[in-house]
Design a protein around this motif. Sequence first.
Motif, short mmCIF file in Angstrom:
data_model
loop_
_atom_site.label_atom_id
_atom_site.label_comp_id
_atom_site.label_asym_id
_atom_site.label_seq_id
_atom_site.Cartn_x
_atom_site.Cartn_y
_atom_site.Cartn_z
N GLN A 1 30.49 46.57 41.40
CA GLN A 1 30.60 45.78 40.16
C GLN A 1 30.67 46.68 38.94
O GLN A 1 31.36 46.36 37.97
N GLY A 2 29.93 47.80 38.98
CA GLY A 2 29.93 48.69 37.81
C GLY A 2 31.17 49.55 37.69
O GLY A 2 31.49 50.02 36.61
N GLY A 3 31.86 49.77 38.80
CA GLY A 3 33.10 50.51 38.75
C GLY A 3 32.98 51.98 39.04
O GLY A 3 33.75 52.79 38.53
N LEU B 1 27.54 40.07 34.21
CA LEU B 1 28.34 38.90 34.58
C LEU B 1 28.15 38.54 36.04
O LEU B 1 28.07 37.36 36.41
N TRP B 2 28.10 39.56 36.88
CA TRP B 2 27.85 39.32 38.31
C TRP B 2 26.48 38.69 38.52
O TRP B 2 26.33 37.77 39.32
N ARG C 1 30.38 49.22 29.66
CA ARG C 1 31.30 48.39 30.43
C ARG C 1 30.70 48.03 31.78
O ARG C 1 30.81 46.89 32.24
N ALA C 2 30.05 48.99 32.43
CA ALA C 2 29.40 48.70 33.71
C ALA C 2 28.28 47.69 33.55
O ALA C 2 28.12 46.79 34.37
N ARG D 1 28.03 45.34 31.30
CA ARG D 1 28.62 44.01 31.10
C ARG D 1 29.09 43.42 32.42
O ARG D 1 28.87 42.23 32.70
N ASN D 2 29.75 44.24 33.25
CA ASN D 2 30.25 43.74 34.53
C ASN D 2 29.11 43.31 35.45
O ASN D 2 29.17 42.25 36.09
#
Length: 244
Positions: free
Chosen positions: A239-241, A21-22, A14-15, A17-18
């Motif tokens: 961005q990765g969370g 996208l950034w 998930r990180a 992907r985020n």
Amino acid sequence: MTDYNLKDWQALERAERNVALWLKERLGGEVRGHLIATAVLAPLTILTTLGTAFGLGVLALAVVGRPMRHATRGVEGMEMLWLGCMALGLLLVLAGFPYQYMRWRKRQTVVSLHGGGLQVDDDRHRPVFLVPTADAQESDWDFTDILLFPATLGGMATQHLMAARQLAACNQALMAKVLITLAHAGRRMTVHDVEVAIGDARLPAALAALRHWPGVLWWTRDTVSVSLNDDLRAEIARQGGWRS
């Protein structure tokens, strides 16, 4: 923000992907910036080349024109003398391009990786043209540097064009994976350690593109290492969370 470790593969995907996208959002602006710089510097290179060549031609004409007037006959002879001086000035300016390239070329360290070789410039700072720095004072510059100004502009245009090509050709998902690995490490990592952590044959192309990404720091004094500055590490974490 929740925290996690690199073994939590679902959170890690998930990180990635985020961050990918950034990167996709930022990548277009970075490539456009390099292309705009190329579009500005390339015409300036041509104009300064012609202008410097004309100035050298006028200087040569002033030096040799009076003695040569007695040897030339009529208008045609003077035209040939004028054209010869202009051609000489142009040849001198064009000869400055390879000379300036050899003069300003940085030493490179080549690292052999599984997917190919990676060339990294020496991290020793080079003087900026006509800008006083710790490595270059105003007294270090002379008429030769001004004469080679077109070659300097041409070299800058070439560097921006190469940066745009490498950034445009990179794999964003792989770049995101590299940035996340470096952000989690929080320190310098050798290129070989990054290769072990990533395990992808396309890594050399991604690292070559990251050489032009703001906030990515390279070190070549001992072994070739790479790290992120605090701002980029915090942005990747956001961005990765996870907590930076």
